[in-house]
Design an enzyme around this catalytic site. Structure first.
Site, PDB file in Angstrom:
ATOM      1  N   SER A 152      32.397 -23.157  63.927  1.00 25.75           N
ATOM      2  CA  SER A 152      31.155 -23.140  63.161  1.00 25.75           C
ATOM      3  C   SER A 152      29.971 -23.472  64.084  1.00 25.75           C
ATOM      4  O   SER A 152      29.721 -22.741  65.039  1.00 25.75           O
ATOM      5  CB  SER A 152      31.264 -24.112  61.976  1.00 25.75           C
ATOM      6  OG  SER A 152      30.254 -23.876  61.033  1.00 25.75           O
ATOM      7  N   GLU A 210      35.280 -14.838  55.335  1.00 21.81           N
ATOM      8  CA  GLU A 210      33.921 -15.218  55.716  1.00 21.81           C
ATOM      9  C   GLU A 210      32.971 -14.025  55.724  1.00 21.81           C
ATOM     10  O   GLU A 210      31.774 -14.187  55.954  1.00 21.81           O
ATOM     11  CB  GLU A 210      33.937 -15.888  57.085  1.00 21.81           C
ATOM     12  CG  GLU A 210      34.703 -17.202  57.109  1.00 21.81           C
ATOM     13  CD  GLU A 210      34.691 -17.878  58.464  1.00 21.81           C
ATOM     14  OE1 GLU A 210      33.843 -18.774  58.658  1.00 21.81           O
ATOM     15  OE2 GLU A 210      35.509 -17.509  59.322  1.00 21.81           O
ATOM     16  N   HIS A 248      36.468 -20.235  55.865  1.00 24.94           N
ATOM     17  CA  HIS A 248      35.798 -21.001  56.923  1.00 24.94           C
ATOM     18  C   HIS A 248      36.565 -22.278  57.287  1.00 24.94           C
ATOM     19  O   HIS A 248      36.398 -22.802  58.385  1.00 24.94           O
ATOM     20  CB  HIS A 248      34.376 -21.351  56.477  1.00 24.94           C
ATOM     21  CG  HIS A 248      33.480 -21.796  57.586  1.00 24.94           C
ATOM     22  ND1 HIS A 248      33.140 -20.982  58.636  1.00 24.94           N
ATOM     23  CD2 HIS A 248      32.839 -22.992  57.814  1.00 24.94           C
ATOM     24  CE1 HIS A 248      32.330 -21.636  59.464  1.00 24.94           C
ATOM     25  NE2 HIS A 248      32.146 -22.861  58.988  1.00 24.94           N
TER      26      HIS A 248
END
Length: 271
Positions: A152, A210, A248
């Protein structure tokens, strides 16, 4: 019945204060339970150490037991975390971004305040000038085979580190990178990077689920890899991989398995 806390074997943790930003970091280290190779153990630096160091360690220990058969070599794992019992700490917003600007707010406003950003260069300097020397002093390491993994915002940091300091590591793993956060900075750094002849390998990954994120996370990651593919040479290579059915958060476990293959230079198709 007597109980006692459980700890991972052959691991330790200690704290270190950054001279650049005065941030106190908690460092988690896992050392293989085997003699070091003549050139030392390869290294993997894991961002957000509080959340994924233990998973990396367990997977590494399990998968490298029969390294003579699998080709998977034990690595020293260094998790970089914070003085917290939570998986994440807001200090990562500062440490993992190289620009204080939050680019996506111009097209996707969010009614909340974010912690300050833009400390990525200080954090990278901490790793290079403080953490790595301590690791080298304490353990038998191979400084010519080092990997960094981030997810991330951590994935954004990995890309930014590659584009601004490609000699810091030999293997870069950017998981679900938040390209949308510092996209202008990253694009500028990428252009300068592509004018050089770096010696490194890059793996960019994301989860299939995602695709629906407002940031177009997967699309931007794949586009970046396509651009970098034009720069592939004997010294540099990049790969993009999307894990089917993962989001995620759940993407982290298959990421660990793929990273172990990647940093051991083992090619394996995921179908």
């Amino acid at each position: 019945m007597k109980t006692e806390p459980y700890t991972l074997p052959h691991t330790e943790c200690w704290s270190i204060l950054s001279q650049g930003n005065q941030q106190l970091y908690k460092i988690f280290v896992s050392v293989p339970d085997s003699p070091a190779p003549e050139d030392g153990f390869p290294l993997i630096y894991v961002l957000d150490g509080n959340s994924i160091f233990a998973s990396f360690t367990e997977s590494m220990n399990l998968q490298t037991r029969r390294g003579e058969i699998t080709g998977k070599k034990p690595h020293i794992i260094v998790g970089i975390g914070y003085e917290t019992t939570e998986p994440f700490n807001d200090s990562r917003y500062f440490d993992y971004t190289f620009s204080p600007e939050i680019d996506f707010l111009s097209y996707h406003p969010i009614d909340r305040d974010f912690p300050p950003g833009g400390g990525g260069s200080l954090f990278l300097s901490f790793i290079e000038k403080q953490l790595k020397p301590q690791i080298k002093q304490k353990y038998e390491v191979n400084t010519e085979k080092q990997t960094i993994v981030g997810h991330s915002l951590g994935g954004l940091f990995v890309l930014s580190a590659l584009f601004t300091s490609s000699s810091s590591f030999q293997y870069y793993v950017a998981s679900s990178p938040s390209i949308h956060w510092n996209e202008d900075f990253l694009n500028t750094a990428k252009q300068k990077f592509m004018e050089t002849e770096p010696k490194a390998k890059l793996l960019i990954t994301s989860g299939e689920l995602e695709r629906d994120h407002f940031s177009q996370m997967n699309e931007k990651a794949k586009k970046l890899n396509d651009e970098l593919q034009t720069h592939v040479s004997a010294k540099f290579d990049s790969e993009f991989l999307e894990f089917p059915g993962e989001d995620h958060t759940t993407v982290l476990l298959p990421l660990i398995n793929k990273t172990i293959l990647f940093m051991n230079d083992i090619k394996q198709q995921i179908k």
